[in-house]
Design a protein around this motif. Structure first.
Motif, short mmCIF file in Angstrom:
data_model
loop_
_atom_site.label_atom_id
_atom_site.label_comp_id
_atom_site.label_asym_id
_atom_site.label_seq_id
_atom_site.Cartn_x
_atom_site.Cartn_y
_atom_site.Cartn_z
N ALA A 62 -12.69 -15.64 33.81
CA ALA A 62 -14.14 -15.53 33.60
C ALA A 62 -14.82 -15.01 34.87
O ALA A 62 -15.75 -14.19 34.80
N GLY A 63 -14.33 -15.45 36.03
CA GLY A 63 -14.90 -14.98 37.28
C GLY A 63 -14.67 -13.49 37.50
O GLY A 63 -15.56 -12.78 37.98
N HIS A 64 -13.47 -13.03 37.13
CA HIS A 64 -13.18 -11.59 37.24
C HIS A 64 -14.14 -10.78 36.37
O HIS A 64 -14.65 -9.74 36.78
N GLU A 65 -14.33 -11.23 35.14
CA GLU A 65 -15.21 -10.50 34.22
C GLU A 65 -16.64 -10.48 34.76
O GLU A 65 -17.32 -9.43 34.72
N LEU A 66 -17.10 -11.61 35.28
CA LEU A 66 -18.45 -11.67 35.83
C LEU A 66 -18.60 -10.72 37.01
O LEU A 66 -19.59 -9.97 37.11
N LEU A 67 -17.61 -10.71 37.91
CA LEU A 67 -17.73 -9.89 39.11
C LEU A 67 -17.59 -8.40 38.80
O LEU A 67 -18.28 -7.57 39.40
N ASN A 68 -16.70 -8.06 37.86
CA ASN A 68 -16.53 -6.64 37.51
C ASN A 68 -17.84 -6.04 37.01
O ASN A 68 -18.23 -4.93 37.39
N LYS A 69 -18.51 -6.75 36.13
CA LYS A 69 -19.80 -6.27 35.62
C LYS A 69 -20.91 -6.47 36.65
O LYS A 69 -21.83 -5.64 36.77
N GLY A 70 -20.82 -7.55 37.41
CA GLY A 70 -21.86 -7.85 38.37
C GLY A 70 -21.93 -6.86 39.52
O GLY A 70 -23.01 -6.58 40.04
N ARG A 71 -20.79 -6.29 39.89
CA ARG A 71 -20.81 -5.30 40.97
C ARG A 71 -21.58 -4.05 40.57
O ARG A 71 -22.17 -3.39 41.42
N HIS A 72 -21.56 -3.71 39.29
CA HIS A 72 -22.39 -2.59 38.83
C HIS A 72 -23.86 -2.90 39.05
O HIS A 72 -24.64 -2.03 39.48
N LEU A 73 -24.25 -4.15 38.79
CA LEU A 73 -25.65 -4.55 38.99
C LEU A 73 -26.02 -4.53 40.47
O LEU A 73 -27.13 -4.12 40.84
N LEU A 74 -25.10 -4.98 41.32
CA LEU A 74 -25.37 -4.98 42.76
C LEU A 74 -25.54 -3.56 43.29
O LEU A 74 -26.45 -3.29 44.09
N ARG A 75 -24.70 -2.63 42.82
CA ARG A 75 -24.84 -1.23 43.26
C ARG A 75 -26.15 -0.64 42.77
O ARG A 75 -26.84 0.07 43.50
N ALA A 76 -26.49 -0.95 41.51
CA ALA A 76 -27.74 -0.43 40.95
C ALA A 76 -28.95 -0.98 41.71
O ALA A 76 -29.91 -0.26 41.98
N ALA A 77 -28.89 -2.25 42.06
CA ALA A 77 -29.99 -2.86 42.81
C ALA A 77 -30.11 -2.24 44.20
O ALA A 77 -31.21 -1.97 44.69
#
Length: 311
Positions: A62-77
């Motif tokens: 679950a942590g991997h899935e969260l971070l994989n998608k979350g890194r896209h959000l961090l780059r966009a931010a």
């Protein structure tokens, strides 16, 4: 919302550094603050994000899935923050440029290369227009800058212009076309008896324009200038072409240039932009394109060198 960018930043640091303590050092936070952020997020989501067994903090599935998608959000931010800062310094987030179809694509790409080398972060959006399409794109708000706008602009104002270059036109036909054997100068009646190749005006709201076409003349309408040259070289019709393009085709034996009784007058192409637009990217392009003879040099380079033998 239970998920925050700050929490994603913490999860990302732990995964890269391998431990809560190392993540705290990178983020300049005490270990207890890192632990609290992770525990709070796990409680809010009701999932375990890290397998805490062993010396290294490891993400769960679950942590991997969260971070994989979350890194896209961090780059966009991060990109958004950078773009906001650039806009605050006068550089546009985007610059939309409409260029007339007569302008070689390579010339536009050369401009893009030189501009992007400045590292301003402004995104360029190019579109190609025909005849009145440049004015239409500018007036309707589809473009911030028009390169190669022809003729007078529409009534109502709201834009500034600067001369770009003058285009000289010549009448061109295929060697096998019936007009090739006609005496010069070709008369209006001579030309009217044969099909003309025209290019579609790309205007959406302004009245479409035509140029070099006789009233009542049969036409074949094509999408762009390259198709027009090809169609005339195939003998599908006749028409006026910029001298520099026709001269290249004539040198290759693909077209003949003929004098006419009523020659098409030279045409001034201009830069045009909306008065209210004062960004630094627009200013860069206007200054670069204001160099005397830019367009004719671009035409000679692209068509005499890059497209030799393709007509």
């Amino acid at each position: 919302m239970r998920l925050s960018l700050d929490a994603l930043l913490v999860i990302d640091a732990i995964d890269r550094k391998g431990s809560f303590a190392a993540a705290g050092q990178e983020l300049h936070r005490v270990p207890s603050a890192i632990t609290y952020t992770v525990q709070k997020l796990e409680e809010d989501l009701d999932v375990a994000l890290f397998d805490r067994r062993g010396h290294r903090a490891r993400l769960t599935a679950a942590g991997h899935e969260l971070l994989n998608k979350g890194r896209h959000l961090l780059r966009a931010a991060g990109d958004l923050e950078a773009r906001v800062k650039r806009v605050a310094t006068g550089w546009e987030a985007d610059l939309r440029i409409a260029s007339d179809g007569i302008i070689p694509p390579q010339a536009m790409l050369d401009l893009a290369r030189d501009f992007l080398a400045q590292g301003t972060g402004t995104r360029l959006r190019f579109a190609t227009e025909v005849l009145g399409g440049c004015w239409d794109a500018l007036v309707s708000g589809r473009a911030d800058l028009a390169i190669g706008a022809s003729g007078d602009g529409p009534a109502g104002g709201g834009y500034l212009t600067r001369r770009l270059d003058e285009i000289e036109w010549v009448f061109a036909i295929a060697p096998a076309h019936p007009l090739a054997a006609a005496a010069e100068p070709l008369t209006r009646a001579d030309i009217l008896a044969h099909r003309a190749i025209t290019v579609t005006d790309s205007s959406r709201s302004l009245p479409p324009r035509t140029t070099g076409l006789l009233s009542g003349q049969d036409t074949l309408t094509v999408a762009n200038l390259a198709m027009k040259i090809r169609a005339q070289a195939m003998g599908l019709g006749v028409g006026y072409l910029p001298r520099c393009l026709a001269a290249t085709a004539a040198a290759n034996g693909a077209l003949l240039i003929r004098r006419t009784e009523e020659p098409k007058v030279s045409q001034m192409l201009s830069l045009a932009w909306r008065t209210a637009h004062r960004g630094k990217a627009l200013k860069w392009f206007v200054e670069r394109l204001s160099v005397r003879g830019w367009l004719n040099r671009a035409l000679r380079t692209a068509y005499a060198c890059g497209q030799r033998g393709q007509v």
